[in-house]
Design a protein around this motif. Structure first.
Motif: not given
Lengths: 260, 80
Positions: A35-41, A60, A68, A94, A108
């Protein structure tokens, strides 16, 4: 079917990646949840996977960053020693029109969605050496059809599919099968945010397919699991479309019963 | 003003290309005219700079620049 195998699913904290991770775990594979942004998930996904009786490890990493990716594979090497399955699912982007697309968004999106497959495959192949393996990339219909505001992601997905073909041929002698699964709009958090971002019109325009419902994350996961099985051994470099028939119906479709 | 706050300002100005004067404790991300990619890149730059992790679950709670600074300072303190 996959008992004893080790699978890395990038971007598997939620959405399609999570469904793929759960499906491969149900088939018996130990899972690396990236994952990158949602640790809890991501940790929730790991917990749900461990309930299935296999190992889950959370790593992560922003797969848009080569350093990375290297760190992630160093961890996989020290924790598991090898890898059998790589599912390149992580994606970002985006909404932009062609004339508003700047280099920041372009780079990106391309780095995360397309270059990551190349860099992850380069490292994964070393961990598959002598044992073979499966690589599956997750793409979308936006690679060949034009979706509103989807240019950066669509172009990155077209690149991903071309990479899939080149990797499939180069890695064939190493007993590594490389394929892609192409989805139409899937109602995940990300998919719905795109659909409801005001670009696709009202819900009725995208909330169905000729098959009578939207494509679910599990529909994608089932095809990924098949491509990871020995039954799919002779499928190489292909993009399997999972869209309920949408891409075959350029004039739209209506549901009529037999004899109408 | 703390050194941490100054460093955060440096990073935001560099990535978002906003004027430094825009960054007051009350300023929101709309004031900075930051899009969602700017925000992720700011968070990642801060993570690398300070060796911390700022998951989206936390970042989504930031209302203004001051919340941001307070959070980063707390994570740095936790690390020590």
């Amino acid at each position: 079917m996959l008992r004893g195998k080790v699978a890395l699913v990038t971007g598997s904290s939620r959405g399609i990646g999570r469904a793929i991770a759960l499906k491969l775990a149900k088939e018996g594979a130990d899972i690396i949840i990236n994952f990158f942004r949602r640790r809890e998930a991501a940790e929730q996904t790991a917990e749900d996977i461990e309930k299935l009786g296999v190992t889950a490890k959370v790593i992560r990493a922003n797969v848009g960053n080569p350093e990375k990716i290297d760190e992630m594979f160093d961890t996989i090497l020290s924790s598991f020693g090898h890898l059998d399955i790589l599912v390149n699912n992580a994606a970002s982007g985006l909404p932009r029109s062609a004339l508003d697309l700047d280099t920041k968004v372009w780079e990106w999106t391309m780095d995360i969605n397309a270059r990551a497959l190349l860099l992850c495959a380069q490292r994964a192949v070393k961990l598959m050496e002598g044992r073979g393996g499966k690589i599956v990339a997750i793409t979308s219909l936006g690679s060949s059809l034009v979706w509103p505001g989807y240019i950066a992601i669509g172009v990155s997905k077209a690149t991903l599919e071309a990479l899939t073909r080149y990797l499939a041929i180069e890695l064939a002698p190493k007993n590594i099968c490389v394929n892609a699964v192409g989805a139409s709009l899937v109602p995940t958090e990300v998919g719905l945010a795109y659909a409801r971002g005001g670009q696709l019109g009202d819900d009725s325009t995208w909330q169905t397919t000729p098959a009578g419902r939207m494509v679910s994350p599990e529909d994608i996961a089932n095809v990924v699991a098949f491509l990871c099985s020995e039954e799919a051994f002779m499928i190489r470099g292909q993009t399997v479309i999972v869209d309920g028939g949408t891409s075959s119906a350029p004039f739209g479709f209506t549901h009529k019963g037999e004899g109408d | 003003m703390s050194t941490t706050e100054e460093t955060i300002k440096d990073i935001v100005v560099k990535i978002v290309h906003c004027e430094r004067e825009v960054l007051t404790p009350e300023s929101t991300f709309q004031d900075m005219k930051a899009d969602s990619l700017d925000m992720v890149q700011v968070l990642v730059a801060l993570e690398d700079e300070f060796g911390i992790e700022i998951p989206d679950e936390d970042a989504q709670k930031f209302k203004n620049f001051s919340d941001f600074v307070t959070y980063v300072e707390a994570r740095i303190a936790e690390k020590k």
